[in-house]
Scaffold this motif. Sequence first.
Motif, PDB file in Angstrom:
ATOM      1  N   GLN A   1       6.601  24.888  27.194  1.00 40.29           N
ATOM      2  CA  GLN A   1       7.992  25.286  26.956  1.00 40.29           C
ATOM      3  C   GLN A   1       8.776  24.214  26.208  1.00 40.29           C
ATOM      4  O   GLN A   1       9.570  24.521  25.312  1.00 40.29           O
ATOM      5  CB  GLN A   1       8.669  25.590  28.297  1.00 40.29           C
ATOM      6  N   LYS A   2       8.550  22.956  26.540  1.00 44.30           N
ATOM      7  CA  LYS A   2       9.275  21.866  25.886  1.00 44.30           C
ATOM      8  C   LYS A   2       8.995  21.845  24.391  1.00 44.30           C
ATOM      9  O   LYS A   2       9.913  21.697  23.575  1.00 44.30           O
ATOM     10  CB  LYS A   2       8.883  20.526  26.514  1.00 44.30           C
ATOM     11  N   GLN A   3       7.720  22.004  24.025  1.00 45.14           N
ATOM     12  CA  GLN A   3       7.358  22.011  22.604  1.00 45.14           C
ATOM     13  C   GLN A   3       7.938  23.230  21.893  1.00 45.14           C
ATOM     14  O   GLN A   3       8.346  23.149  20.736  1.00 45.14           O
ATOM     15  CB  GLN A   3       5.836  21.992  22.437  1.00 45.14           C
ATOM     16  N   PHE A   4       7.974  24.361  22.594  1.00 49.82           N
ATOM     17  CA  PHE A   4       8.564  25.566  22.007  1.00 49.82           C
ATOM     18  C   PHE A   4      10.027  25.322  21.642  1.00 49.82           C
ATOM     19  O   PHE A   4      10.484  25.669  20.557  1.00 49.82           O
ATOM     20  CB  PHE A   4       8.484  26.740  22.983  1.00 49.82           C
ATOM     21  N   LEU A   5      10.766  24.725  22.562  1.00 47.49           N
ATOM     22  CA  LEU A   5      12.199  24.524  22.347  1.00 47.49           C
ATOM     23  C   LEU A   5      12.480  23.452  21.299  1.00 47.49           C
ATOM     24  O   LEU A   5      13.505  23.503  20.610  1.00 47.49           O
ATOM     25  CB  LEU A   5      12.880  24.158  23.667  1.00 47.49           C
ATOM     26  N   LEU A   6      11.570  22.482  21.178  1.00 47.74           N
ATOM     27  CA  LEU A   6      11.770  21.415  20.199  1.00 47.74           C
ATOM     28  C   LEU A   6      11.411  21.853  18.781  1.00 47.74           C
ATOM     29  O   LEU A   6      11.889  21.264  17.808  1.00 47.74           O
ATOM     30  CB  LEU A   6      10.933  20.189  20.583  1.00 47.74           C
ATOM     31  N   ASP A   7      10.580  22.878  18.668  1.00 51.79           N
ATOM     32  CA  ASP A   7      10.202  23.362  17.341  1.00 51.79           C
ATOM     33  C   ASP A   7      11.420  23.968  16.647  1.00 51.79           C
ATOM     34  O   ASP A   7      12.207  24.692  17.263  1.00 51.79           O
ATOM     35  CB  ASP A   7       9.097  24.411  17.465  1.00 51.79           C
ATOM     36  N   LYS A   8      11.559  23.693  15.364  1.00 51.34           N
ATOM     37  CA  LYS A   8      12.762  24.104  14.634  1.00 51.34           C
ATOM     38  C   LYS A   8      13.011  25.606  14.714  1.00 51.34           C
ATOM     39  O   LYS A   8      14.108  26.050  15.091  1.00 51.34           O
ATOM     40  CB  LYS A   8      12.657  23.671  13.170  1.00 51.34           C
ATOM     41  N   ASP A   9      12.009  26.407  14.371  1.00 51.38           N
ATOM     42  CA  ASP A   9      12.209  27.856  14.337  1.00 51.38           C
ATOM     43  C   ASP A   9      12.014  28.502  15.707  1.00 51.38           C
ATOM     44  O   ASP A   9      12.803  29.361  16.113  1.00 51.38           O
ATOM     45  CB  ASP A   9      11.273  28.502  13.316  1.00 51.38           C
ATOM     46  N   MET A  10      10.965  28.111  16.424  1.00 54.24           N
ATOM     47  CA  MET A  10      10.730  28.685  17.748  1.00 54.24           C
ATOM     48  C   MET A  10      11.904  28.378  18.675  1.00 54.24           C
ATOM     49  O   MET A  10      12.377  29.249  19.415  1.00 54.24           O
ATOM     50  CB  MET A  10       9.433  28.128  18.341  1.00 54.24           C
ATOM     51  N   GLY A  11      12.390  27.149  18.617  1.00 53.57           N
ATOM     52  CA  GLY A  11      13.534  26.778  19.440  1.00 53.57           C
ATOM     53  C   GLY A  11      14.774  27.578  19.084  1.00 53.57           C
ATOM     54  O   GLY A  11      15.544  27.980  19.960  1.00 53.57           O
TER      55      GLY A  11
END
Length: 310
Positions: free
Chosen positions: A130-140
């Motif tokens: 989840q942390k990586q998802f939110l940090l990703d520019k588009d996914m976040g």
Amino acid sequence: MNDEDIEIDYQVTAQGLYIRTEEPINKLIGYGVGESILLAKQLNIPLYSDDTGIRKLALDSYNVNGFSTITLITKLRTEGHFKIRDETNILCEMIRKNYRVVPFDRNHLNCCMSELIEKAIENNESMPAQKQFLLDKDMGTLLRQFGDPFFNEEWMAKIAISWWISLLEKDDLDKNILVECLGYPSFAISTLPTSRVIVGIKKYEQESRIGHVFGFFLINCYEHNQQLLPGAWSAIKSCCGKIFSHDEKKYNITLFRAIPEWIIKDIEAMNIDDSQKMVRVINIPNQFPEEDRIKFENIFIRLRPKFMHI
């Protein structure tokens, strides 16, 4: 004021009042917008505008059809001129520039997620969480939409559930990915303001709202493909374990009170006959481990919905 000072946009009444007449659209709306409407009318072509009000004015007053950037890129993608990645990039950029409303769906979420998974595999890293998802520019950008109070709770829940079902159907997907994908949308949706007047904080309201999202998820899994239910239930339990990692009581309230209660309410609201409702109430928990199934059945019996005729 002298008569010669009066512009042609005014007329003088018999009583000597200066009344402003209707202005041409090119004067009424500046910056070339009015001229664009008139030109579209003259050339008999649609108007390209991201302003809903302008498109409505053009249609209502000048019989000029219009389209927006969202309509354009969707058409370009469906006709093969754009890939889903291109469309996702543009939609996310529009969201970041505060466009309202920018629709997205499971395809855009899966596009972003697939890129993160591929990147992790290439770099020999663990699967994204989840942390990586939110940090990703588009996914976040897309995920944070689930917590935007501008949007309707039910609409966002339907997008999330459609996405989760698509993940369940991916046989080669790491099941932990689904758990990570359940977490943020369900929690964010549970924090969205409701339309009703709040007269006080209902006890366990957030747990109830998370339970509503997950109950609706289970019903949709049943309607889509019953074989998805065991995986969905397992992921829900793991997700709730993360959300309520320090509060076993809230964990149990969400899983074994809120979810079954909302399943009953949502099934009761379905426009189907009582026998079909009963089939769903019986078959959904039948896909769970025996201990969990018994807990659900006990809740169903206690609630005694009208269609059960117990």
